[in-house]
Design a protein around this motif. Structure first.
Motif, PDB file in Angstrom:
ATOM      1  N   LYS A   1      12.671 -13.152 -12.559  1.00 21.38           N
ATOM      2  CA  LYS A   1      10.756 -14.016 -11.776  1.00 21.38           C
ATOM      3  C   LYS A   1      10.555 -14.894 -13.063  1.00 21.38           C
ATOM      4  O   LYS A   1      10.222 -15.927 -12.487  1.00 21.38           O
ATOM      5  CB  LYS A   1       9.707 -13.162 -11.714  1.00 21.38           C
TER       6      LYS A   1
ATOM      7  N   ARG B   1      13.344 -18.075 -12.661  1.00 25.12           N
ATOM      8  CA  ARG B   1      12.855 -18.914 -11.463  1.00 25.12           C
ATOM      9  C   ARG B   1      11.786 -19.268 -11.143  1.00 25.12           C
ATOM     10  O   ARG B   1      11.846 -20.863 -11.188  1.00 25.12           O
ATOM     11  CB  ARG B   1      13.079 -17.688  -9.873  1.00 25.12           C
ATOM     12  N   ASP B   2      10.435 -19.103 -11.926  1.00 27.12           N
ATOM     13  CA  ASP B   2       9.091 -20.088 -11.642  1.00 27.12           C
ATOM     14  C   ASP B   2       8.998 -21.119 -13.065  1.00 27.12           C
ATOM     15  O   ASP B   2       9.018 -22.292 -12.984  1.00 27.12           O
ATOM     16  CB  ASP B   2       8.321 -19.117 -12.543  1.00 27.12           C
TER      17      ASP B   2
ATOM     18  N   ALA C   1      12.245 -22.797 -13.944  1.00 26.07           N
ATOM     19  CA  ALA C   1      13.352 -23.701 -13.638  1.00 26.07           C
ATOM     20  C   ALA C   1      12.131 -24.392 -12.188  1.00 26.07           C
ATOM     21  O   ALA C   1      12.825 -25.226 -11.821  1.00 26.07           O
ATOM     22  CB  ALA C   1      14.200 -22.594 -12.311  1.00 26.07           C
ATOM     23  N   ARG C   2      11.365 -24.024 -11.971  1.00 25.86           N
ATOM     24  CA  ARG C   2      10.248 -24.863 -10.901  1.00 25.86           C
ATOM     25  C   ARG C   2       9.365 -25.618 -11.423  1.00 25.86           C
ATOM     26  O   ARG C   2       9.869 -26.860 -11.234  1.00 25.86           O
ATOM     27  CB  ARG C   2      10.211 -23.934  -9.779  1.00 25.86           C
ATOM     28  N   GLU C   3       9.517 -25.146 -12.124  1.00 27.03           N
ATOM     29  CA  GLU C   3       8.132 -25.398 -13.035  1.00 27.03           C
ATOM     30  C   GLU C   3       8.696 -26.896 -13.715  1.00 27.03           C
ATOM     31  O   GLU C   3       7.803 -27.896 -13.311  1.00 27.03           O
ATOM     32  CB  GLU C   3       6.921 -24.435 -14.166  1.00 27.03           C
ATOM     33  N   LYS C   4       9.613 -26.343 -14.180  1.00 30.65           N
ATOM     34  CA  LYS C   4      10.745 -27.881 -14.864  1.00 30.65           C
ATOM     35  C   LYS C   4      11.854 -28.395 -14.732  1.00 30.65           C
ATOM     36  O   LYS C   4      12.130 -29.226 -14.793  1.00 30.65           O
ATOM     37  CB  LYS C   4      10.958 -27.453 -16.272  1.00 30.65           C
ATOM     38  N   ASN C   5      11.618 -28.073 -12.831  1.00 30.32           N
ATOM     39  CA  ASN C   5      13.052 -28.655 -12.627  1.00 30.32           C
ATOM     40  C   ASN C   5      14.149 -28.876 -12.971  1.00 30.32           C
ATOM     41  O   ASN C   5      14.720 -29.842 -13.223  1.00 30.32           O
ATOM     42  CB  ASN C   5      12.279 -30.148 -11.682  1.00 30.32           C
TER      43      ASN C   5
ATOM     44  N   HIS D   1      18.196 -27.179 -12.877  1.00 29.35           N
ATOM     45  CA  HIS D   1      18.763 -26.032 -12.790  1.00 29.35           C
ATOM     46  C   HIS D   1      19.488 -25.047 -13.867  1.00 29.35           C
ATOM     47  O   HIS D   1      19.544 -24.534 -14.862  1.00 29.35           O
ATOM     48  CB  HIS D   1      20.506 -26.868 -12.335  1.00 29.35           C
TER      49      HIS D   1
ATOM     50  N   ASP E   1      21.274 -20.771 -10.085  1.00 32.56           N
ATOM     51  CA  ASP E   1      21.011 -21.087  -8.907  1.00 32.56           C
ATOM     52  C   ASP E   1      22.533 -20.860  -8.809  1.00 32.56           C
ATOM     53  O   ASP E   1      23.707 -21.400  -7.940  1.00 32.56           O
ATOM     54  CB  ASP E   1      21.127 -23.219  -9.369  1.00 32.56           C
TER      55      ASP E   1
ATOM     56  N   ARG F   1      18.965 -14.685  -2.818  1.00 32.76           N
ATOM     57  CA  ARG F   1      19.932 -15.806  -3.574  1.00 32.76           C
ATOM     58  C   ARG F   1      20.941 -16.324  -2.842  1.00 32.76           C
ATOM     59  O   ARG F   1      21.141 -17.128  -3.228  1.00 32.76           O
ATOM     60  CB  ARG F   1      19.273 -15.401  -4.687  1.00 32.76           C
TER      61      ARG F   1
END
Length: 286
Positions: free
Chosen positions: A80, A83-84, A86-90, A92, A113, A190
């Protein structure tokens, strides 16, 4: 020297070099590790993970995973956090499997990914296991009387010094099924349509990287360096993210080194844990 000087130049004048931070996650997954037996947990890996994602110019973060599994809670927490961020910092996320990414190790791999493995890597083992020993006959032979006093009928569930009770085993299996369902849901979320419709996929079996590719558990076969250079160019550089080493990390506190009895006790626990860990790695022929 040349690389150091290039950092002083404006970005527009630098050569087109992509740097990918690399985090190595290796070992058993469990909370409460020690300096003699380090383990993977959110506490032990969070700093490395956050440091990797803090590299602003990096388009991606690569994780090298080599783990036979362990705590499902710590596995999910590490997953988690990746993934958190990865989304926050955009960014891959690439996961590269070394010898093994099984059970909790595979759960962490789901944060990628894209998952890449060697043809001979071991992947999968999507299941839950609990193991222990029963000593009821042993204590009879050595003349030991077991005394247990509880407030609550189920406080001594699965006591290894008492005969196993059917209702205790059934309760444990119920709990295992709930954890297993969570694991299965993560894999389906996933991996999605990549998964092959195979009745043995979620039975706890494990496979080679080559078979894992056929089943949809991974995305491709290869190694980190070759894969990332093919993706981002021959000038791509890999930067291993490491923990800073200081007095505290070497076992010294503010008031000097730990005492001998503390170290001896830690060594005994580490030896016992190492034997258990060796048995788990042995399941995969390693």
């Amino acid at each position: 020297m040349k690389q150091a000087l290039s950092r002083l130049l404006p970005k527009s004048m630098r050569s087109n070099v992509v740097t990918i931070p690399v985090v190595r996650l290796q070992g058993m997954i469990a909370s409460g590790g020690s300096s003699l037996r380090p383990t993977l947990s959110l506490a032990s890996t969070a700093g490395l993970i956050e440091k990797a994602f803090a590299m602003k110019d990096a388009p991606a973060v690569a994780f090298s995973i080599n783990s036979p599994g362990g705590s499902p809670v710590q596995s999910r927490l590490i997953y988690k956090r990746i993934r958190d961020l990865a989304r926050e910092k955009n960014k891959h996320v690439y996961v590269f499997v070394e010898d093994v990414a099984a059970s909790g190790g595979y759960m962490i791999s789901l944060a990628g990914d894209e998952i890449v493995a060697d043809p001979s890597s071991i992947v999968g083992s999507i299941g839950v296991v609990s193991a222990g020993f029963g000593f009821t006959e042993l204590i009879k032979k050595i003349g030991v009387e077991r005394r247990v006093h509880t407030a609550g009928n189920n406080k001594a569930v699965l006591d290894p010094f008492r005969p196993e009770r059917k209702e205790d085993v059934e309760r444990l299996k119920e709990l295992q099924l709930e954890v297993h369902d969570t694991f299965i849901d993560m894999v389906k979320e996933r991996r999605g349509a990549k998964l092959k419709d195979d009745g043995e996929l979620f039975t706890g079996l494990f496979w080679s990287g080559k078979k894992g590719l056929e089943l949809g558990l991974i995305d491709s076969l290869g190694d980190m360096r070759s894969f990332l250079k093919a993706r981002y160019g021959e000038k791509t550089q890999l930067k291993l993210v490491t923990q800073p080493r200081g007095l505290l990390s070497r076992g010294f506190g503010l008031f000097g080194s730990r005492n001998a009895s503390g170290l001896a006790g830690e060594a005994v626990h580490a030896a016992l844990d190492a034997a258990e860990e060796r048995a788990i790695w042995g399941r995969f022929g390693l």
